[in-house]
Motif scaffolding. Sequence first.
Motif: not given
Length: 158
Positions: A16-20, A22-24, A26-37, A115-121
């Motif tokens: 769970e910690a590893g997924i969290s 990796n998910l963070l 990935w989500l921060n890539k969205w944040l970096e692309a936002q001009a309205d924030i 990508d959320i980790g090795d062996g995880l899809e």
Amino acid sequence: MSSEDRTIEFVSAFEEAGISRNLLDWLNKWLEAQADIPFSIDFIDYEFMEDETPGMAMSLVQSAYIVERFINGAYTADYQFKIIYRTAPDTPEARLSADELLDGLAQWAAGQKPDIGDGLEVQEIEQVTPAALFARMAGGWEDHQIFMRMTYQVHPGK
């Protein structure tokens, strides 16, 4: 055995910690692309935001749990989370914009398989609820949130 009698099996805290993490990322890539924030939001944090400061955080709704096990040791699990956006809207338009921002994040996420980790899809990421006001605080600060669910499969040995 009915589903009401079935024991809930949670994934390991390590998984769970590893997924969290990796998910963070990935989500921060969205944040970096936002001009309205507001420029003061540097990253989406994990389960924390400063008081009286614009911010965003990801928080687990509950621990990730196994929904189906397979004979080969693989399993499918659900990871339910929410994104919270703290802002101080000064007009109804600004309040609606906060919800639209979160709904935009959900639209961006839908159909992607980070990508959320090795062996995880990742099987699916979906918006569970529309964005909405979650809390009002002193000084005009508000938290808006959106609930998301990620279904993923674990392939042992990969």
